[in-house]
Design a protein around this motif. Structure first.
Motif, PDB file in Angstrom:
ATOM      1  N   PHE A   1       3.826   3.562 -14.698  1.00 11.12           N
ATOM      2  CA  PHE A   1       2.699   2.636 -14.703  1.00 11.12           C
ATOM      3  C   PHE A   1       1.420   3.361 -15.112  1.00 11.12           C
ATOM      4  O   PHE A   1       0.497   3.542 -14.310  1.00 11.12           O
ATOM      5  N   PRO A   2       1.358   3.788 -16.375  1.00  8.83           N
ATOM      6  CA  PRO A   2       0.188   4.549 -16.830  1.00  8.83           C
ATOM      7  C   PRO A   2      -1.117   3.776 -16.682  1.00  8.83           C
ATOM      8  O   PRO A   2      -2.178   4.388 -16.469  1.00  8.83           O
ATOM      9  N   GLU A   3      -1.054   2.444 -16.770  1.00 13.08           N
ATOM     10  CA  GLU A   3      -2.271   1.644 -16.655  1.00 13.08           C
ATOM     11  C   GLU A   3      -2.874   1.716 -15.256  1.00 13.08           C
ATOM     12  O   GLU A   3      -4.036   1.349 -15.056  1.00 13.08           O
ATOM     13  N   MET A   4      -2.107   2.190 -14.275  1.00 15.75           N
ATOM     14  CA  MET A   4      -2.642   2.353 -12.927  1.00 15.75           C
ATOM     15  C   MET A   4      -3.362   3.696 -12.760  1.00 15.75           C
ATOM     16  O   MET A   4      -4.163   3.862 -11.835  1.00 15.75           O
ATOM     17  N   VAL A   5      -3.074   4.645 -13.631  1.00 12.96           N
ATOM     18  CA  VAL A   5      -3.649   5.987 -13.458  1.00 12.96           C
ATOM     19  C   VAL A   5      -4.581   6.376 -14.600  1.00 12.96           C
ATOM     20  O   VAL A   5      -5.382   7.307 -14.448  1.00 12.96           O
ATOM     21  N   GLU A   6      -4.490   5.681 -15.724  1.00 11.95           N
ATOM     22  CA  GLU A   6      -5.360   5.993 -16.859  1.00 11.95           C
ATOM     23  C   GLU A   6      -6.633   5.153 -16.802  1.00 11.95           C
ATOM     24  O   GLU A   6      -6.669   4.116 -16.123  1.00 11.95           O
TER      25      GLU A   6
ATOM     26  N   GLY B   1       0.779  -1.240   0.000  1.00  9.44           N
ATOM     27  CA  GLY B   1       0.000   0.000   0.000  1.00  9.44           C
ATOM     28  C   GLY B   1       0.803   1.279   0.000  1.00  9.44           C
ATOM     29  O   GLY B   1       0.242   2.363   0.176  1.00  9.44           O
ATOM     30  N   LYS B   2       2.119   1.190  -0.219  1.00  9.94           N
ATOM     31  CA  LYS B   2       2.949   2.395  -0.147  1.00  9.94           C
ATOM     32  C   LYS B   2       3.621   2.773  -1.469  1.00  9.94           C
ATOM     33  O   LYS B   2       4.217   3.851  -1.560  1.00  9.94           O
ATOM     34  N   PHE B   3       3.538   1.930  -2.489  1.00 14.05           N
ATOM     35  CA  PHE B   3       4.248   2.241  -3.731  1.00 14.05           C
ATOM     36  C   PHE B   3       3.536   3.353  -4.494  1.00 14.05           C
ATOM     37  O   PHE B   3       2.316   3.340  -4.659  1.00 14.05           O
ATOM     38  N   PRO B   4       4.293   4.340  -5.027  1.00 11.91           N
ATOM     39  CA  PRO B   4       3.692   5.453  -5.778  1.00 11.91           C
ATOM     40  C   PRO B   4       3.421   5.068  -7.233  1.00 11.91           C
ATOM     41  O   PRO B   4       4.240   5.328  -8.121  1.00 11.91           O
ATOM     42  N   TRP B   5       2.286   4.497  -7.485  1.00 10.24           N
ATOM     43  CA  TRP B   5       1.980   4.002  -8.826  1.00 10.24           C
ATOM     44  C   TRP B   5       1.820   5.128  -9.851  1.00 10.24           C
ATOM     45  O   TRP B   5       1.761   4.872 -11.059  1.00 10.24           O
ATOM     46  N   ASP B   6       1.766   6.359  -9.383  1.00  8.86           N
ATOM     47  CA  ASP B   6       1.626   7.501 -10.298  1.00  8.86           C
ATOM     48  C   ASP B   6       2.983   8.133 -10.615  1.00  8.86           C
ATOM     49  O   ASP B   6       3.058   9.313 -10.968  1.00  8.86           O
ATOM     50  N   ASN B   7       4.069   7.334 -10.538  1.00 10.21           N
ATOM     51  CA  ASN B   7       5.409   7.902 -10.775  1.00 10.21           C
ATOM     52  C   ASN B   7       5.767   8.002 -12.251  1.00 10.21           C
ATOM     53  O   ASN B   7       6.897   8.346 -12.602  1.00 10.21           O
ATOM     54  N   GLY B   8       4.831   7.679 -13.146  1.00  6.13           N
ATOM     55  CA  GLY B   8       5.061   7.807 -14.579  1.00  6.13           C
ATOM     56  C   GLY B   8       5.420   6.517 -15.284  1.00  6.13           C
ATOM     57  O   GLY B   8       5.360   6.452 -16.521  1.00  6.13           O
TER      58      GLY B   8
ATOM     59  N   TYR C   1      -3.717  -1.239  -6.591  1.00  4.76           N
ATOM     60  CA  TYR C   1      -3.054  -2.351  -7.286  1.00  4.76           C
ATOM     61  C   TYR C   1      -3.839  -3.640  -7.092  1.00  4.76           C
ATOM     62  O   TYR C   1      -4.034  -4.423  -8.032  1.00  4.76           O
ATOM     63  N   THR C   2      -4.279  -3.896  -5.871  1.00  2.31           N
ATOM     64  CA  THR C   2      -5.034  -5.122  -5.593  1.00  2.31           C
ATOM     65  C   THR C   2      -6.328  -5.154  -6.392  1.00  2.31           C
ATOM     66  O   THR C   2      -6.713  -6.197  -6.935  1.00  2.31           O
TER      67      THR C   2
ATOM     68  N   TYR D   1      -5.683   3.681  -9.368  1.00  6.03           N
ATOM     69  CA  TYR D   1      -4.922   4.348  -8.303  1.00  6.03           C
ATOM     70  C   TYR D   1      -5.681   5.560  -7.769  1.00  6.03           C
ATOM     71  O   TYR D   1      -5.723   5.805  -6.559  1.00  6.03           O
ATOM     72  N   GLU D   2      -6.318   6.301  -8.666  1.00  4.58           N
ATOM     73  CA  GLU D   2      -7.083   7.474  -8.241  1.00  4.58           C
ATOM     74  C   GLU D   2      -8.290   7.070  -7.409  1.00  4.58           C
ATOM     75  O   GLU D   2      -8.622   7.712  -6.406  1.00  4.58           O
ATOM     76  N   THR D   3      -8.954   5.975  -7.805  1.00  6.90           N
ATOM     77  CA  THR D   3     -10.197   5.566  -7.146  1.00  6.90           C
ATOM     78  C   THR D   3      -9.947   4.846  -5.825  1.00  6.90           C
ATOM     79  O   THR D   3     -10.644   5.085  -4.834  1.00  6.90           O
ATOM     80  N   PHE D   4      -8.947   3.970  -5.810  1.00  2.88           N
ATOM     81  CA  PHE D   4      -8.767   3.103  -4.648  1.00  2.88           C
ATOM     82  C   PHE D   4      -7.494   3.380  -3.858  1.00  2.88           C
ATOM     83  O   PHE D   4      -7.273   2.764  -2.801  1.00  2.88           O
TER      84      PHE D   4
END
Length: 442
Positions: free
Chosen positions: A241-246, A232-239, A265-266, A257-260
């Motif tokens: 992993f676009p599939e986590m933020v798009e 729960g601590k990894f910054p998935w919005d670091n550029g 990730y889970t 990432y924005e919603t949850f």
């Protein structure tokens, strides 16, 4: 999504969470044990309720391929025992590993992994994933800088094992996590051999943890299962992993990432991988694995105690050439084990797996296995029963000579998964088998 259970200001201890985390008495029947919700699907309250579930606006159950109440208890319990944010159960350890990685990887991506991984993992990453266009570079994990040297611009994960199988090497999780994070990628750790009782990789910097629950979590050799855990601590919005933020093309355009947030990730792994590929844990298997987790702390202490006594016995045995167990003071991994693992009886709890070589080489090793009376010859670890196998001809048979060398698997290696039987009986069986296996050997 789980956090370790609390009551006011009290953080419950591991043993309490192993029995209670994720579970409450059944609100309908009052049953204290978690019920087995053996159903494929769940009734909606209304059309509006159904729509809100499918839109992920409401948490609830739709279909057991996505979520199930019995499975959810197991997921929350493992997340709590790992001091992590959330978990996702899968049909096997290999399914958990696949799910964990496919949630963040696509064709053209790259993994850096330890060369000493379980043979099935080497096969999945090195062969199976290569067919999907995902390349893996395997490195000697004894030096964390080896991971750094292998990282490329398209690297999207670093992968290792807390305790290697079967080399029984200990990974410096904090050091490797520092390397991964310096390059903006998550560290994925297979914690199967240590179990959550001995080590919580997220506390040392890991971002994702996987388990073959078939092993120590279940503990009795009865049930296949796996689990993916998110710190729960990894910054998935670091550029990277676009599939986590798009918006997700696979699930109604949701931005995970924005919603949850810290369990995004889970949710992505659940809805884009497990839901699509279907490698899910059954309710009955989840219930059986829950029985195992309730006694994990008791069993792991006995595994560690017995394994240390067996290792000490083998070290002094004239028919044994070498012994590898991180709990031995002369092991190159002893100091790291002291740092990373829970203490058992004043010694680092180094799990129940050890390897050794017999005078007479591979042929003597095979005779030893055949000579055992109650030690079971089979391809598993983490059972309450003591298990024995010859890795080069079985679990690692798919590897070529060079891959065997990199994995540290020698022709004379015998692997023991030391169980929780009376240790004097274990030692007796080993001793008589060694005598019969080496009779007449120089």
């Amino acid at each position: 999504m789980s956090q370790p259970p609390k009551s006011g200001d009290r953080d419950y201890a591991f043993a309490t969470r192993a029995i209670h985390a994720g579970a409450i008495p059944d609100p309908v029947t009052g049953a204290r044990a978690t019920p087995i919700h053996q159903t494929t699907s769940f009734v909606f309250d209304s059309a509006e309720h159904a729509a809100s579930l499918f839109n992920l606006q409401t948490f609830g159950n739709v279909y057991s391929r996505i979520s199930n109440p019995t499975v959810a208890v197991f997921e929350e319990r493992v997340a709590s025992l790992e001091n992590a944010r959330a978990a996702l159960a899968c049909a096997s350890g290999m399914a958990a590993q696949m799910t964990a990685l496919l949630a963040i990887l696509k064709a053209g991506d790259h993994i850096v992994a330890a060369s000493t991984l379980y043979g099935g993992t080497v096969g999945q990453l090195g062969i199976g994933f290569s067919r999907l266009g995902i390349e893996t570079t395997f490195v000697d994990p004894s030096d964390p800088e080896n991971f750094a040297r292998a990282i490329r611009p398209n690297t999207r994960a670093v992968y290792g094992e807390t305790i290697g199988n079967p080399l029984v090497n200990v990974l410096d999780i904090a050091a490797v996590a520092e390397v991964a994070h310096a390059h903006g990628v998550p560290l994925v750790i297979d914690n199967t051999v240590a179990s959550p009782y001995l080590c919580n990789p997220c506390d040392w910097g890991a971002d994702i943890v996987v388990h073959s629950a078939t092993k120590y979590l279940g503990g009795h050799g009865t049930t296949m299962g796996g689990v993916v855990v998110e710190g729960g601590k990894f910054p998935w919005d670091n550029g990277k992993f676009p599939e986590m933020v798009e918006p997700s093309r696979a699930y109604h355009g949701v931005k995970f990432y924005e919603t949850f947030g810290d369990f995004g990730y889970t949710m992505k792994a659940r809805l884009e991988v497990n839901r699509t590929f279907g490698a899910v844990l059954s309710p009955m298997s989840a219930w059986q694995l829950l029985q195992g987790t309730e006694t994990l702390h008791l069993r792991m202490r006995e595994h560690c105690r017995n394994a240390l006594k067996v290792a000490q016995f083998l070290q002094q045995h004239p028919k044994v050439r070498w012994v590898n167990y991180p709990g031995l003071p002369d092991s190159p991994y002893y100091e790291l084990a002291k740092k990373q693992f829970r203490t058992v009886d004043g010694q680092p709890g180094a799990s129940g797996i050890l390897t050794f070589g017999i005078e007479g080489g591979a042929a003597a090793g095979e005779r030893f296995i055949d000579a055992c009376e109650f030690l079971s010859h089979l391809a598993n670890i983490g059972d309450a029963k003591t298990l024995v196998i010859h890795p080069a001809s079985t679990t690692h048979r798919q590897l070529n000579d060079e891959e065997l060398r990199k994995a540290g698997v020698s022709a004379d290696m015998v692997r023991l998964s030391v169980g929780i039987e009376d240790v004097d009986d274990i030692l007796w069986d080993i001793d008589q088998a060694l005598e019969r296996a080496t009779r007449g050997a120089a």
